[in-house]
Write a protein that holds these residues in place. Structure first.
Motif, mmCIF file in Angstrom:
data_model
loop_
_atom_site.group_PDB
_atom_site.id
_atom_site.type_symbol
_atom_site.label_atom_id
_atom_site.label_comp_id
_atom_site.label_asym_id
_atom_site.label_seq_id
_atom_site.Cartn_x
_atom_site.Cartn_y
_atom_site.Cartn_z
ATOM 1 N N LEU A 1 1.063 -1.205 0.157
ATOM 2 C CA LEU A 1 -0.113 0.424 -0.027
ATOM 3 C C LEU A 1 1.655 1.714 0.065
ATOM 4 O O LEU A 1 2.025 1.018 0.268
ATOM 5 C CB LEU A 1 -0.767 0.585 1.433
ATOM 6 C CG LEU A 1 -0.622 -0.017 2.700
ATOM 7 C CD1 LEU A 1 0.255 1.526 3.462
ATOM 8 C CD2 LEU A 1 -0.976 -0.657 3.647
ATOM 9 N N TYR A 2 0.120 2.606 -0.361
ATOM 10 C CA TYR A 2 0.896 4.014 0.218
ATOM 11 C C TYR A 2 0.166 4.681 0.000
ATOM 12 O O TYR A 2 -1.022 4.513 0.510
ATOM 13 C CB TYR A 2 1.979 3.412 -1.570
ATOM 14 C CG TYR A 2 0.859 4.894 -2.488
ATOM 15 C CD1 TYR A 2 0.200 5.484 -2.223
ATOM 16 C CD2 TYR A 2 -0.064 3.787 -3.394
ATOM 17 C CE1 TYR A 2 -0.432 5.880 -3.735
ATOM 18 C CE2 TYR A 2 -0.622 4.115 -4.576
ATOM 19 C CZ TYR A 2 -0.593 5.630 -4.506
ATOM 20 O OH TYR A 2 -1.461 6.135 -5.689
ATOM 21 N N GLY A 3 0.631 5.835 0.869
ATOM 22 C CA GLY A 3 -0.119 6.720 1.004
ATOM 23 C C GLY A 3 1.079 8.330 1.119
ATOM 24 O O GLY A 3 2.091 8.330 1.923
ATOM 25 N N ILE A 4 0.188 9.534 2.258
ATOM 26 C CA ILE A 4 0.480 10.368 2.118
ATOM 27 C C ILE A 4 0.719 10.519 3.905
ATOM 28 O O ILE A 4 -0.181 10.366 4.647
ATOM 29 C CB ILE A 4 -0.243 11.915 2.082
ATOM 30 C CG1 ILE A 4 -0.600 11.682 0.155
ATOM 31 C CG2 ILE A 4 0.971 12.676 2.338
ATOM 32 C CD1 ILE A 4 0.990 11.836 -0.742
ATOM 33 N N ASP A 5 2.442 10.558 4.585
ATOM 34 C CA ASP A 5 2.344 10.525 6.190
ATOM 35 C C ASP A 5 2.127 12.787 6.176
ATOM 36 O O ASP A 5 3.172 12.778 5.965
ATOM 37 C CB ASP A 5 3.976 10.153 5.916
ATOM 38 C CG ASP A 5 4.076 9.806 7.343
ATOM 39 O OD1 ASP A 5 3.207 10.463 8.484
ATOM 40 O OD2 ASP A 5 4.868 9.142 7.958
ATOM 41 N N LEU A 6 1.122 12.558 6.511
ATOM 42 C CA LEU A 6 1.596 14.268 7.439
ATOM 43 C C LEU A 6 1.973 14.184 8.833
ATOM 44 O O LEU A 6 2.203 15.934 9.243
ATOM 45 C CB LEU A 6 0.335 14.455 7.941
ATOM 46 C CG LEU A 6 -0.339 14.599 6.250
ATOM 47 C CD1 LEU A 6 -2.127 15.257 6.359
ATOM 48 C CD2 LEU A 6 0.369 15.478 5.036
ATOM 49 N N ALA B 1 -0.322 -5.831 4.889
ATOM 50 C CA ALA B 1 0.454 -4.529 4.413
ATOM 51 C C ALA B 1 -0.188 -3.212 5.407
ATOM 52 O O ALA B 1 0.486 -2.854 6.154
ATOM 53 C CB ALA B 1 0.831 -4.071 3.178
ATOM 54 N N PHE B 2 -1.501 -3.530 5.648
ATOM 55 C CA PHE B 2 -2.240 -2.688 6.373
ATOM 56 C C PHE B 2 -2.029 -2.530 8.427
ATOM 57 O O PHE B 2 -2.315 -1.557 8.727
ATOM 58 C CB PHE B 2 -3.949 -2.968 5.355
ATOM 59 C CG PHE B 2 -4.098 -1.603 7.021
ATOM 60 C CD1 PHE B 2 -4.182 -0.361 6.255
ATOM 61 C CD2 PHE B 2 -5.165 -1.296 7.741
ATOM 62 C CE1 PHE B 2 -5.313 0.727 6.994
ATOM 63 C CE2 PHE B 2 -5.978 -0.895 7.987
ATOM 64 C CZ PHE B 2 -6.078 0.454 8.095
#
Length: 210
Positions: free
Chosen positions: A142-147, A167-168
């Motif tokens: 998975l991928y995403g944005i790290d804030l 992964a999650f």
């Protein structure tokens, strides 16, 4: 629908329609994407369409403490058949998310332009990935944005059963140890609901972003 100009600005999210559609146009520059995510907004459109920006209400999120792991998943994790890494092959993860065939879906919402934009965000340390390996083969991720205190999940894929769940789960455990507030799952889906994600009001979600 608000038409974006070249100015780096978004309309207030409460102006989104009932489907969460807020604005159209603009670009996928790193600066605009980061502003969007910090404002509770994300792009979602198909190849050949203009860029469309959403801020749904309610918002699907997972608080790390609410993670649900089934007995069968716990047994699978204990078998250690998979190896999990972080940020080791972002480009392969987003490519698989883009190209993998999904039941009931035609095409992909991860356009060529989006793929290129998120790879640039990864090189800036903003976009992150999780990789799941079976021996030396990439089978999920998975991928995403790290804030920093909120992780905005974007997409996941599985080539073998349960790989994206692995992964999650590993991601949630990592973020919980690092005291993240929540994982943004954007909109409701049964897969994430089964793992403990729930819907909250948009205004509540925005408080966590601040």
């Amino acid at each position: 629908m608000y038409l974006l100009s070249k100015d780096l600005i978004f309309p207030p999210v409460h102006l989104a329609n009932e489907d969460g559609l807020l604005a159209i146009g603009g670009d996928l520059s790193a600066e605009r994407l980061l502003l969007a995510y910090k404002s509770g907004i994300f792009p979602w459109y198909n190849q050949g369409e203009p860029i469309i920006w959403y801020s749904p209400h309610p918002r699907m999120v997972l608080f790390p403490k609410d993670l649900k792991i089934s007995k069968s998943m716990r047994q699978l994790i204990r078998k250690k058949e998979f190896r999990v890494t972080f940020n080791q092959n972002f480009e392969a993860v987003i490519s698989n998310c883009k190209n993998i065939k999904r039941n009931g879906e035609v095409g992909t919402w991860i356009t060529d332009e989006m793929q290129e934009a998120y790879i640039k965000l990864h090189k800036k340390g903003i976009a992150k990935s999780v990789e799941v390996w079976e021996k030396d083969k990439l089978v999920g991720g998975l991928y995403g944005i790290d804030l920093g205190s909120v992780f905005c999940g974007e997409s996941m894929f599985s080539k073998v059963s349960n790989a994206s769940k692995i992964a999650f789960i590993y991601l949630v455990h990592k973020l919980e140890k690092e005291n993240y507030n929540l994982i943004d799952c954007q909109v409701y889906n049964n897969h994430l609901a089964s793992l403990g994600a729930n819907e909250i009001p948009r205004y509540e979600f925005l408080k966590y972003l601040k």
